[in-house]
Design an enzyme around this catalytic site. Structure first.
Site, PDB file in Angstrom:
ATOM      1  N   SER A  50       0.860  -1.178   0.000  1.00  0.00           N
ATOM      2  CA  SER A  50       0.000   0.000   0.000  1.00  0.00           C
ATOM      3  C   SER A  50       0.896   1.227   0.000  1.00  0.00           C
ATOM      4  CB  SER A  50      -0.881   0.006   1.266  1.00  0.00           C
ATOM      5  OG  SER A  50      -1.523   1.253   1.454  1.00  0.00           O
ATOM      6  N   TYR A  72      -2.551  -1.132  10.330  1.00  0.00           N
ATOM      7  CA  TYR A  72      -2.450  -1.265   8.869  1.00  0.00           C
ATOM      8  C   TYR A  72      -1.103  -0.753   8.375  1.00  0.00           C
ATOM      9  CZ  TYR A  72      -4.061  -1.121   3.994  1.00  0.00           C
ATOM     10  OH  TYR A  72      -4.206  -1.323   2.650  1.00  0.00           O
TER      11      TYR A  72
END
Length: 261
Positions: A143, A156
């Site tokens: 990401s 995350y």
């Protein structure tokens, strides 16, 4: 109909692939003649029907194998049950947003397990298969949050940074073999889940759809456009090609300029 491709007949295992980015990668791979193993934590009739549809659409072998990737033994079993794994795409992930002092411990544990630790387990089983076959690709869907951070996303961001680090280690351990390991770092991608959130965002801020997308959802994405699952699939397919044989241990950002800021 599949495209003529030197990859035809190889098998790709894609975690978290019954929707979103994973399914986009599956379409790109199947279109190129790759056999595909789809995966998610469910084991429903519609999961297997999706595999059958992809198989019929592209004329390749597509299977669905359910596995709860929060559990290491199931992540390893996924690869074992696949039987062969020329290309491994670690894509499965979940999200929870909260400040560190309020972040539920069970949510932290689940995000770390699914977004990061599962990739260790699947890779550990897949690498011997790749070495035996004399070729392999490990592609980790990280990401933009694997390269930068945002508040309220501690688990995350930690997991995705960890995935990027592990990608580098795998690349170094296989550097003199015909195996590569890379991480794709998407920004905001227009998945069905994201699309379903747009009406609520419009209502919350009193904006029309276009304004809500550009000023709220894509606030940090300079292009002010979502990446698409098809673009992510094409990037993954490129990393499997001979043109990418010397690309290993790095990240490819598909983020509309986010990490250039």
């Amino acid at each position: 109909m599949t495209d003529t491709s030197p990859l035809a007949g190889k098998t790709a295992v894609i975690t978290g692939s019954n929707s979103g980015i994973g399914l986009g990668v599956a379409h790109s791979f199947a279109r190129a003649g790759l056999n595909v193993v789809l995966n998610s934590y469910t084991d429903r009739d519609e999961d297997h029907a999706l595999a059958e549809k992809l198989s019929g659409d592209y004329g390749v072998k597509v299977r669905y194998i359910g596995a709860d990737l929060s559990k290491g033994e199931e992540a390893r079993r996924l690869i074992e049950d696949a039987g062969t794994c020329d290309i491994l795409v670690n894509n499965a992930g979940i999200q929870h947003v909260a400040g560190i002092d309020e972040f539920p411990a069970d949510k932290w544990d689940a995000i770390i397990a699914i977004n990061m630790t599962s990739a260790f387990h699947t890779t550990a089983v897949a690498l011997p298969m790749m070495r035996k076959a004399g070729w392999g690709r490990v592609i980790n869907i990280a990401s933009a949050h694997g390269l930068t951070a945002s508040p309220y996303k501690s688990a995350y961001v930690t997991a995705k940074h960890g995935v990027v680090g592990m990608t580098k280690v795998v690349a170094l351990e296989t550097a003199q073999e015909p195996i590569t390991a890379n991480a794709i770092c998407p920004g905001y991608v227009l998945t069905p889940l994201v699309d379903s959130q747009i009406p609520d965002t419009m209502k919350k801020y009193g904006m029309d759809r276009e304004t809500a997308i550009k000023e709220v959802l894509l606030d940090r994405q300079p292009s002010k456009e979502f990446a698409t699952t098809d673009q992510l699939g094409g990037t993954a397919l490129f990393l499997c090609s001979d043109h990418a044989a010397q690309i290993t241990g790095t990240t490819i950002s598909v983020d509309g300029g986010w990490t250039a800021l």
